[in-house]
Design a protein around this motif. Structure first.
Motif, mmCIF file in Angstrom:
data_model
loop_
_atom_site.group_PDB
_atom_site.id
_atom_site.type_symbol
_atom_site.label_atom_id
_atom_site.label_comp_id
_atom_site.label_asym_id
_atom_site.label_seq_id
_atom_site.Cartn_x
_atom_site.Cartn_y
_atom_site.Cartn_z
ATOM 1 N N MET A 1 0.800 -1.227 0.000
ATOM 2 C CA MET A 1 0.000 0.000 0.000
ATOM 3 C C MET A 1 0.835 1.280 0.000
ATOM 4 N N PHE A 2 1.788 1.389 0.899
ATOM 5 C CA PHE A 2 2.533 2.639 1.067
ATOM 6 C C PHE A 2 3.223 3.050 -0.235
ATOM 7 N N ASP A 3 3.992 2.143 -0.823
ATOM 8 C CA ASP A 3 4.718 2.463 -2.057
ATOM 9 C C ASP A 3 3.787 2.532 -3.260
ATOM 10 N N LEU A 4 2.745 1.725 -3.267
ATOM 11 C CA LEU A 4 1.793 1.726 -4.370
ATOM 12 C C LEU A 4 1.106 3.084 -4.500
ATOM 13 N N LEU A 5 0.617 3.631 -3.404
ATOM 14 C CA LEU A 5 -0.091 4.907 -3.453
ATOM 15 C C LEU A 5 0.843 6.032 -3.879
ATOM 16 N N ALA A 6 2.066 6.007 -3.386
ATOM 17 C CA ALA A 6 3.043 7.025 -3.795
ATOM 18 C C ALA A 6 3.339 6.921 -5.288
ATOM 19 N N PHE A 7 3.477 5.690 -5.764
ATOM 20 C CA PHE A 7 3.767 5.447 -7.179
ATOM 21 C C PHE A 7 2.611 5.930 -8.053
ATOM 22 N N LYS A 8 1.390 5.645 -7.627
ATOM 23 C CA LYS A 8 0.227 6.044 -8.416
ATOM 24 C C LYS A 8 0.097 7.563 -8.510
ATOM 25 N N VAL A 9 0.365 8.264 -7.416
ATOM 26 C CA VAL A 9 0.264 9.722 -7.423
ATOM 27 C C VAL A 9 1.409 10.352 -8.219
ATOM 28 N N ASN A 10 2.598 9.800 -8.094
ATOM 29 C CA ASN A 10 3.769 10.420 -8.700
ATOM 30 C C ASN A 10 3.763 10.411 -10.218
ATOM 31 N N GLY A 11 3.223 9.350 -10.844
ATOM 32 C CA GLY A 11 3.220 9.296 -12.304
ATOM 33 C C GLY A 11 2.535 10.501 -12.927
ATOM 34 N N PRO A 12 1.246 10.704 -12.663
ATOM 35 C CA PRO A 12 0.554 11.884 -13.209
ATOM 36 C C PRO A 12 1.099 13.204 -12.652
ATOM 37 N N ARG A 13 1.587 13.196 -11.425
ATOM 38 C CA ARG A 13 2.127 14.445 -10.844
ATOM 39 C C ARG A 13 3.343 14.923 -11.633
ATOM 40 N N TYR A 14 4.271 14.030 -11.907
ATOM 41 C CA TYR A 14 5.435 14.400 -12.703
ATOM 42 C C TYR A 14 5.043 14.744 -14.135
ATOM 43 N N ALA A 15 4.063 14.008 -14.671
ATOM 44 C CA ALA A 15 3.605 14.296 -16.033
ATOM 45 C C ALA A 15 3.016 15.700 -16.124
ATOM 46 N N LEU A 16 2.251 16.091 -15.103
ATOM 47 C CA LEU A 16 1.632 17.419 -15.112
ATOM 48 C C LEU A 16 2.691 18.516 -15.057
ATOM 49 N N MET A 17 3.779 18.272 -14.356
ATOM 50 C CA MET A 17 4.851 19.263 -14.283
ATOM 51 C C MET A 17 5.555 19.434 -15.625
ATOM 52 N N GLY A 18 5.691 18.331 -16.379
ATOM 53 C CA GLY A 18 6.512 18.391 -17.579
ATOM 54 C C GLY A 18 5.774 18.427 -18.898
ATOM 55 N N ILE A 19 4.472 18.144 -18.891
ATOM 56 C CA ILE A 19 3.737 18.024 -20.145
ATOM 57 C C ILE A 19 3.632 19.374 -20.855
ATOM 58 N N GLU A 20 3.536 19.335 -22.166
ATOM 59 C CA GLU A 20 3.406 20.562 -22.953
ATOM 60 C C GLU A 20 2.216 21.367 -22.453
ATOM 61 N N ASP A 21 2.373 22.685 -22.463
ATOM 62 C CA ASP A 21 1.357 23.581 -21.895
ATOM 63 C C ASP A 21 -0.039 23.330 -22.446
ATOM 64 N N LYS A 22 -0.134 22.998 -23.725
ATOM 65 C CA LYS A 22 -1.458 22.841 -24.342
ATOM 66 C C LYS A 22 -2.224 21.635 -23.812
ATOM 67 N N TYR A 23 -1.523 20.731 -23.092
ATOM 68 C CA TYR A 23 -2.189 19.548 -22.552
ATOM 69 C C TYR A 23 -2.384 19.616 -21.034
ATOM 70 N N LYS A 24 -1.889 20.665 -20.394
ATOM 71 C CA LYS A 24 -1.920 20.715 -18.929
ATOM 72 C C LYS A 24 -3.345 20.715 -18.373
ATOM 73 N N GLU A 25 -4.232 21.489 -18.971
ATOM 74 C CA GLU A 25 -5.602 21.548 -18.470
ATOM 75 C C GLU A 25 -6.297 20.203 -18.620
ATOM 76 N N GLU A 26 -6.072 19.548 -19.755
ATOM 77 C CA GLU A 26 -6.697 18.243 -19.992
ATOM 78 C C GLU A 26 -6.179 17.202 -19.007
ATOM 79 N N LEU A 27 -4.876 17.201 -18.767
ATOM 80 C CA LEU A 27 -4.317 16.245 -17.817
ATOM 81 C C LEU A 27 -4.794 16.548 -16.403
ATOM 82 N N PHE A 28 -4.839 17.833 -16.048
ATOM 83 C CA PHE A 28 -5.348 18.210 -14.729
ATOM 84 C C PHE A 28 -6.773 17.688 -14.526
#
Length: 329
Positions: A248-275
């Protein structure tokens, strides 16, 4: 019976596909079938494939369905005792099949994992992810159970191309790649790895991964929208198979981190859609049985990220909220 089925899905790989195919046909172990899935290519890929005259090549020519469906279609056709995957812009080292086959047969494993070396514009490089650095010496030259890797499970490379699988094992557990999305390797890896009973590693470089502008993970574009559904599938895999409490502990962190890092780095035109995708996912989590687990087990940064997403009406408001510092854990 054929020893190995090599599965090679391709989409518009005219620049690289010839080298990939040649790396298979020139292997020191020659008892294999090469299943090439042309996934609706619109460039010269198919004509290059058709230029090879080798009875070991089987071709599936289909409308574009994506990498997950391409691999699943090839798995249904595969006849080999073992299965390996190759991407159309990469290639095998000369003894890859012989070495992988020797390992998985001599140790009678369900999965054996080998090293990958990266190639970029004439230069080779190593990294800890593909180098299997997380596996200490105690894992070398022996068979182990995947649950022995619990403390670094989410730091193991998920690439299907880095492994050889016993096909009977894949059939028995009904292993399939998620379809209609990218990052299909990730759920497939965790399901097959944790279902395996016998695993081994090979500390040899058998596979060359080429870095270029078109590589899936080299540019953070619309493909990274799929980090959300891939994470949802991952959670379903862990809960349905009784692995949730264990990891559980590592799984939840892993699940949150994937989209979190993607939102930081994704091209601006996709940020709202990913959010919006992330917010919809978190709203569903909030109304479900695992929300308290997230709040109690996430570190302060990830917990604040989740709460800021839930409290924001749109991406702009989220950015205003998220710029404030989180409280200490």
């Amino acid at each position: 019976m054929t020893r190995i089925s090599v599965i090679l899905p391709v989409f518009n790989e005219e620049k690289f596909i010839k080298k990939a195919i040649e790396s298979v046909l020139s292997q020191s172990l020659d008892d294999f079938e090469l299943i090439i899935v042309n996934d609706g290519s619109t460039d010269d890929t198919l004509s290059i494939i058709n230029g090879f005259d080798d009875s070991r090549i089987k071709i599936i020519n289909q409308k574009n369905q994506g990498p997950g469906a391409s691999r699943n279609n090839a798995l249904e056709m595969a006849k080999g005792d073992y299965v390996m995957f190759l991407d159309g812009d990469d290639w095998y080292c000369p003894d890859a099949l012989k070495t992988a086959y020797g390992e998985i047969t001599s140790k009678d494993t369900d999965i054996s994992i080998f090293q990958i070396i990266k190639y970029n514009d004439g230069e080779y490089s190593k990294n800890s992810w593909f180098n299997l650095n997380n596996f200490s010496e105690k894992f070398e030259d022996r068979v182990f159970n995947p649950h022995e890797c619990g403390d670094f499970l989410f730091n193991i490379s998920v690439s299907a191309a880095q492994k050889i699988f016993r096909r009977e094992f894949l059939v028995k557990i009904k292993a399939r790649f998620p379809e209609g999305m990218y990052f299909e390797d990730m759920p497939f890896f965790f399901y097959t790895f944790l279902k395996a009973e016998r695993v081994s590693i090979i500390k040899r470089y058998l596979y060359v991964r080429q870095k270029h502008d078109g590589s899936i993970t080299e540019s953070v574009d619309a493909k990274f929208l799929d980090t959300v559904p891939a994470g949802q599938i991952l959670m379903e895999i862990f809960t349905k198979n009784g692995w949730y409490d264990m990891y559980m502990f590592d799984l939840l962190a892993f699940k949150v981190n994937g989209p979190r890092y993607a939102l930081m780095g994704i091209e601006d035109k996709y940020k709202e859609e990913l959010f919006t995708l992330i917010k919809d996912d978190y709203e569903e989590i909030k109304s479900g049985k695992y929300y308290d687990d997230y709040m109690e087990n996430l570190g302060p940064v990830k917990r604040k990220f989740m709460l800021d997403v839930l409290n924001a009406g749109d991406y702009e408001e989220f950015m205003t909220l998220n710029q404030t510092k989180s409280s200490p854990a």
